[in-house]
Every structure is written in C-alpha cells, then in structure tokens.
Design a protein around this motif. Structure first.
Motif, PDB file in Angstrom:
ATOM      1  N   GLY A 209      -2.241  21.344  58.096  1.00 30.65           N
ATOM      2  CA  GLY A 209      -2.029  20.317  57.079  1.00 30.65           C
ATOM      3  C   GLY A 209      -1.746  20.854  55.694  1.00 30.65           C
ATOM      4  O   GLY A 209      -1.637  20.062  54.746  1.00 30.65           O
ATOM      5  N   TYR A 211       0.007  22.037  52.412  1.00 27.32           N
ATOM      6  CA  TYR A 211       1.265  21.639  51.779  1.00 27.32           C
ATOM      7  C   TYR A 211       1.538  22.415  50.483  1.00 27.32           C
ATOM      8  O   TYR A 211       2.570  23.067  50.351  1.00 27.32           O
ATOM      9  CB  TYR A 211       1.245  20.140  51.484  1.00 27.32           C
ATOM     10  CG  TYR A 211       2.457  19.652  50.720  1.00 27.32           C
ATOM     11  CD1 TYR A 211       3.672  19.456  51.368  1.00 27.32           C
ATOM     12  CD2 TYR A 211       2.386  19.390  49.352  1.00 27.32           C
ATOM     13  CE1 TYR A 211       4.797  19.013  50.671  1.00 27.32           C
ATOM     14  CE2 TYR A 211       3.499  18.947  48.651  1.00 27.32           C
ATOM     15  CZ  TYR A 211       4.692  18.759  49.308  1.00 27.32           C
ATOM     16  OH  TYR A 211       5.794  18.325  48.622  1.00 27.32           O
ATOM     17  N   PRO A 229       4.212  18.652  56.912  1.00 19.54           N
ATOM     18  CA  PRO A 229       3.731  17.914  55.738  1.00 19.54           C
ATOM     19  C   PRO A 229       4.838  17.544  54.757  1.00 19.54           C
ATOM     20  O   PRO A 229       4.756  16.496  54.106  1.00 19.54           O
ATOM     21  CB  PRO A 229       2.735  18.893  55.102  1.00 19.54           C
ATOM     22  CG  PRO A 229       2.205  19.675  56.251  1.00 19.54           C
ATOM     23  CD  PRO A 229       3.394  19.856  57.151  1.00 19.54           C
ATOM     24  N   ALA A 248       2.064  11.863  60.888  1.00 22.91           N
ATOM     25  CA  ALA A 248       0.746  12.368  60.499  1.00 22.91           C
ATOM     26  C   ALA A 248      -0.263  12.206  61.626  1.00 22.91           C
ATOM     27  O   ALA A 248      -1.154  13.047  61.796  1.00 22.91           O
ATOM     28  CB  ALA A 248       0.259  11.632  59.250  1.00 22.91           C
TER      29      ALA A 248
END
Length: 275
Positions: A209, A211, A229, A248
């Motif tokens: 996850g 970013y 992401p 997501a």
C-alpha cells in the motif's frame, strides 16, 4: 474465601467499549466503506475494472516489488537485529534509533531523497550508471524504496526474541561439537522464525500500500513502473470512487490473506516448538 485480584485498569465494560469504538472508527468503518462503494457495481463491472490491462500491469509491479523487497528485508532485518542485540560498538544507540527513521520521516521526503540519490546524476545512481545499471525510475528503484520503508518491521519483530534468547543454549551446542551454521539452524532459527514471519507479513502489507515514497522514484510509466496505489489515486481524482474502491479491495484482500497465512504458519511453528 476467594481472594479478589485488583485490575490495573478498572471497569471492564467501559474499557472494552472504548476499545471496540476505536477499533470500529479507525479500522472497521473505513474498511466497510470499501465494500459499500464496491457493492454499487455489478460483479461483471468489478471484474472488468480489476482486469483492465493497465490495472493488471500495476498489480504485477506492486506485488512483485513488494515481495522482493520483503524477502530482502527478511534477510537484512535479521542481520541488523542480530548486530544490535549481540554486539556492542560505538554509535549503537544511534543506529538503533535510526531503524525507526522510516516511521518518523514523511514518505514524500523519503521518496524525494531516494530519487536524488539513485538518479543517474545522484551519489549512488551515478556509480551504478557506469555499469549500465539504472536504479531510479525502474522497478529496482521501487524495490529500494520499499526496502527502506519495510525493514523496521522485521528488525523490531526479531529483536525482542533475540534479546530473550539465552546464549547458554548456543554455548552448550558448541560444547557438544556443533559448528556455527548448525547452531544457527537448530538453535537460533527455530526461535526467531515465527517473529521473522510476522515481520515479513507486516513489511509485505506495508509495501503493497505504499504510495508517497514510491511515486517519485517509480517514474510512473504505464505497464512498466506504475504502481497500484497510483492507479487508485488516478481513479479518485476522476471521481470514479467505485472503480477506485474495487481496485483497493483487491489489495486489501491480498494483504489480509498474506497476514492470515503468516499468522497461521507462525501459530503452527509455535505449537511444534511447544511439544
């Protein structure tokens, strides 16, 4: 007469209520929102969204780099934890504190710094550029950024186990004729393996996850270095919340399955060692 034991934190009902409230607000409600927005789409629309060629390419980039970075963190994290626990040297406290730096440093700052260092004109990137190896704006650069942000999870998971591990067992194994490699395999590794698996799972989940620290060094080339992401952020900027939450949700399920598998392996190892 049965002796009453005083609790450090009184009022179990109130404490449990506060715990469940915080868990619901911080974890359950945000996760439930993913399901709610995704439920607005039909099954065919969800499949069409997550199987788009660009999305699948981003999945390959994110999962492959996260997995490789987590494997590197697994090895290097155990080595770092071993050095911090078993050796005394000048600057040990400083090095121990620097392990927490990826947690405290803003991810955007980390991404800019790593990009500057690993670009073709940077301090590290210029050295590798002489051999035709490009780091920044490639998957290698993404892996480097993920190693940076993921390694504290492994170190902090393994370090307490090594601190509690009594060196007497290693000395006894050495007296009985075991060499260093055998002592590590049969005495040390079984003890730190559950913690190492936990660190791997946490690092992998974080890397999936991530970013801020990746978006600068990745270069964001579609089908090459574009991470999932970033795809999600692009969908949000276009106000396509359903597509963003569908993508997501895939990442959430993948992270959950990885953590569940790691915890299952850890639980089985603990039962085997307890016999």
């Amino acid at each position: 007469m049965k002796k009453m034991h005083k609790r450090v934190i009184p009022m179990f009902g109130l404490s449990m209520g506060v715990t469940l409230t915080m868990l619901g607000v911080v974890v359950l409600i945000p996760l439930a929102s993913l399901v709610v927005f995704t439920a607005q789409m039909s099954i065919s629309d969800i499949i069409e969204t997550i199987t788009r060629e660009r999305v699948l390419a981003s999945f390959r980039v994110s999962f492959s780099t996260a997995f490789i970075a987590s494997l590197i963190n697994e090895v290097m994290g155990v080595i770092l934890a071993w050095v911090l626990v078993r050796y005394d040297f000048p600057g040990k406290r400083i090095l121990d504190g620097m392990i927490e730096l990826p947690f405290a440093l803003p991810t955007a700052v980390a991404g800019i710094a790593l990009t500057s260092l690993t670009s073709d004109k940077g301090m590290i990137g210029s050295f590798f550029a002489r051999f035709g190896i490009k780091i920044a704006y490639t998957r290698i650069g993404i892996t480097v950024a993920l190693v940076f942000i993921g390694i504290p999870f492994v170190v902090r998971a393994v370090q307490p186990v090594l601190e509690k591990l009594d060196p007497v067992y290693e000395e006894a194994a050495g007296v009985m004729g075991a060499d260093r490699s055998r002592i590590f395999r049969q005495v040390i590794l079984p003890e730190i393996l559950p913690a190492a698996f936990t660190g791997f799972g946490l690092a992998f989940g974080r890397c999936l996850g991530e970013y801020g620290s990746v978006v600068f060094i990745a270069g964001n080339q579609p089908f090459e270095t574009e991470i999932t992401p970033l795809i999600i952020m692009s969908e949000l900027q276009e106000y396509d919340y359903s597509s963003a939450t569908a993508i997501a949700l895939v990442m959430l399920i993948a992270a959950f399955l990885i953590l569940f598998l790691v915890n299952l392996i850890q639980s089985r190892n603990s039962k085997i060692l307890g016999r």
